[in-house]
Motif scaffolding. Structure first.
Motif, PDB file in Angstrom:
ATOM      1  N   LEU A 159       0.835  -1.190   0.000  1.00  0.00           N
ATOM      2  CA  LEU A 159       0.000   0.000   0.000  1.00  0.00           C
ATOM      3  C   LEU A 159       0.879   1.253   0.000  1.00  0.00           C
ATOM      4  O   LEU A 159       2.021   1.212   0.439  1.00  0.00           O
ATOM      5  N   ARG A 160       0.322   2.350  -0.490  1.00  0.00           N
ATOM      6  CA  ARG A 160       1.047   3.618  -0.392  1.00  0.00           C
ATOM      7  C   ARG A 160       1.297   3.938   1.079  1.00  0.00           C
ATOM      8  O   ARG A 160       0.481   3.633   1.942  1.00  0.00           O
ATOM      9  N   GLU A 161       2.406   4.575   1.319  1.00  0.00           N
ATOM     10  CA  GLU A 161       2.662   5.061   2.673  1.00  0.00           C
ATOM     11  C   GLU A 161       1.533   5.992   3.080  1.00  0.00           C
ATOM     12  O   GLU A 161       1.021   6.767   2.258  1.00  0.00           O
ATOM     13  N   ILE A 162       1.141   5.929   4.350  1.00  0.00           N
ATOM     14  CA  ILE A 162       0.005   6.728   4.807  1.00  0.00           C
ATOM     15  C   ILE A 162       0.217   8.211   4.522  1.00  0.00           C
ATOM     16  O   ILE A 162      -0.676   8.900   4.018  1.00  0.00           O
ATOM     17  N   LYS A 163       1.394   8.711   4.820  1.00  0.00           N
ATOM     18  CA  LYS A 163       1.646  10.141   4.624  1.00  0.00           C
ATOM     19  C   LYS A 163       1.543  10.526   3.153  1.00  0.00           C
ATOM     20  O   LYS A 163       1.049  11.616   2.811  1.00  0.00           O
ATOM     21  N   ASP A 164       1.970   9.637   2.277  1.00  0.00           N
ATOM     22  CA  ASP A 164       1.903   9.922   0.841  1.00  0.00           C
ATOM     23  C   ASP A 164       0.459   9.929   0.357  1.00  0.00           C
ATOM     24  O   ASP A 164       0.053  10.796  -0.427  1.00  0.00           O
ATOM     25  N   HIS A 165      -0.324   8.972   0.836  1.00  0.00           N
ATOM     26  CA  HIS A 165      -1.714   8.915   0.392  1.00  0.00           C
ATOM     27  C   HIS A 165      -2.516  10.078   0.977  1.00  0.00           C
ATOM     28  O   HIS A 165      -3.394  10.637   0.305  1.00  0.00           O
ATOM     29  N   CYS A 166      -2.203  10.455   2.196  1.00  0.00           N
ATOM     30  CA  CYS A 166      -2.879  11.601   2.810  1.00  0.00           C
ATOM     31  C   CYS A 166      -2.563  12.893   2.053  1.00  0.00           C
ATOM     32  O   CYS A 166      -3.448  13.734   1.846  1.00  0.00           O
ATOM     33  N   ARG A 167      -1.318  13.040   1.652  1.00  0.00           N
ATOM     34  CA  ARG A 167      -0.948  14.226   0.879  1.00  0.00           C
ATOM     35  C   ARG A 167      -1.715  14.267  -0.440  1.00  0.00           C
ATOM     36  O   ARG A 167      -2.218  15.314  -0.863  1.00  0.00           O
ATOM     37  N   LEU A 168      -1.841  13.116  -1.084  1.00  0.00           N
ATOM     38  CA  LEU A 168      -2.597  13.031  -2.331  1.00  0.00           C
ATOM     39  C   LEU A 168      -4.061  13.404  -2.109  1.00  0.00           C
ATOM     40  O   LEU A 168      -4.637  14.187  -2.879  1.00  0.00           O
ATOM     41  N   LEU A 169      -4.671  12.868  -1.060  1.00  0.00           N
ATOM     42  CA  LEU A 169      -6.078  13.161  -0.790  1.00  0.00           C
ATOM     43  C   LEU A 169      -6.290  14.649  -0.500  1.00  0.00           C
ATOM     44  O   LEU A 169      -7.280  15.243  -0.951  1.00  0.00           O
ATOM     45  N   THR A 170      -5.380  15.246   0.245  1.00  0.00           N
ATOM     46  CA  THR A 170      -5.498  16.670   0.558  1.00  0.00           C
ATOM     47  C   THR A 170      -5.417  17.516  -0.716  1.00  0.00           C
ATOM     48  O   THR A 170      -6.232  18.422  -0.934  1.00  0.00           O
ATOM     49  N   LYS A 171      -4.445  17.211  -1.567  1.00  0.00           N
ATOM     50  CA  LYS A 171      -4.313  17.944  -2.830  1.00  0.00           C
ATOM     51  C   LYS A 171      -5.543  17.742  -3.711  1.00  0.00           C
ATOM     52  O   LYS A 171      -6.005  18.663  -4.394  1.00  0.00           O
TER      53      LYS A 171
END
Length: 256
Positions: free
Chosen positions: A120-132
């Motif tokens: 899975l994507r790293e949590i921080k990376d996926h969170c950054r994507l969702l925020t953007k």
């Protein structure tokens, strides 16, 4: 009322939202006619329709064209399954989300699985994507667009429950409207996830997890059957085609 508003309201209704998963225009029209209040596309079914396996193996534009055909011809809200966004680059994924929103869908499913390798994507990376993604949607006229954040913890993790709760909370904090957990089937674990994550919880139909009323009682607010229906239709076509060739008789086509 816009389709986005209508779709959001379906998630806050006292009734569980039972999505009809379509894979082409005909299936979407028939599901709408049957009474489904919203349509969710199935990437697996769409890929099969075009002769490909699932897993972002088809060009995004071809996938989007089927989503657009569905959206333009049904009157109920449509949520599009765009897998992991058809790219590993954040900007490209966001562009694909905006293109999907532009054809008139009310929401998307976006998963956190990696496509070129396991995991899975790293949590921080996926969170950054969702925020953007949320910012881009808001800035382009799609406020409250429904982002159903799918986490594949139960398909890939050894610590599924704890990681699901951790990821779900992080995703909601980053702009997700709901959480989708395919593979989550244990009733006690469903109750724990639904009580911990204060947004819509979507689970996927599998044998033994099929009844909307029972699911509603344990906290599920959205239920979908993914590719199960399209698989059944394909199997029926294959069976009948085989019988036609074997029997050299078309009588079966007139039995209902």
């Amino acid at each position: 009322m816009s389709k986005i508003q209508e779709f959001n309201e379906l998630h806050t209704s006292s009734d569980l939202l039972f999505l009809g998963n379509a894979w082409d225009l005909l299936s979407a029209l028939l599901l709408e006619k049957a009474g489904f209040k919203a349509i969710g596309t199935t990437s697996w079914g769409i890929a099969n329709t075009l002769g490909f396996p699932d897993g972002e193996r088809i060009p995004f534009d071809k996938h989007l064209a089927i989503i657009q055909a569905i959206t333009e011809n049904v009157n109920v809200p449509v949520s599009a399954d765009i897998e992991a966004g058809y790219s590993e680059a954040e900007d490209t994924i966001i562009q694909h989300v905006l293109q999907t929103a532009n054809v008139g869908v009310a929401g998307i499913n976006l998963e956190d699985s990696l496509k070129t390798k396991n995991g899975l994507r790293e949590i921080k990376d996926h969170c950054r994507l969702l925020t953007k993604m949320r910012i881009a949607l808001d800035q382009n006229g799609f406020k409250n667009f429904f982002i159903n954040a799918r986490t594949d913890t139960y398909l890939q993790s050894n610590f599924a429950l704890s990681e699901t709760i951790e990821r779900a909370a992080a995703y909601v904090g980053s702009g997700a409207s709901g959480i989708f957990v395919p593979g989550l089937v244990n009733e006690d674990e469903i109750k724990e996830v639904s009580s911990t994550v204060k947004v819509s919880l979507n689970v996927l139909s599998v044998p033994g997890l099929t009844n909307c009323e029972k699911l509603k009682e344990i906290g599920v607010t959205r239920f979908s059957f993914g590719n199960a229906f399209s698989d059944q239709v394909i199997a029926s076509i294959e069976k009948n085609a085989t019988q036609l060739v074997k029997g050299m008789d078309t009588e079966l086509l007139y039995k209902h």
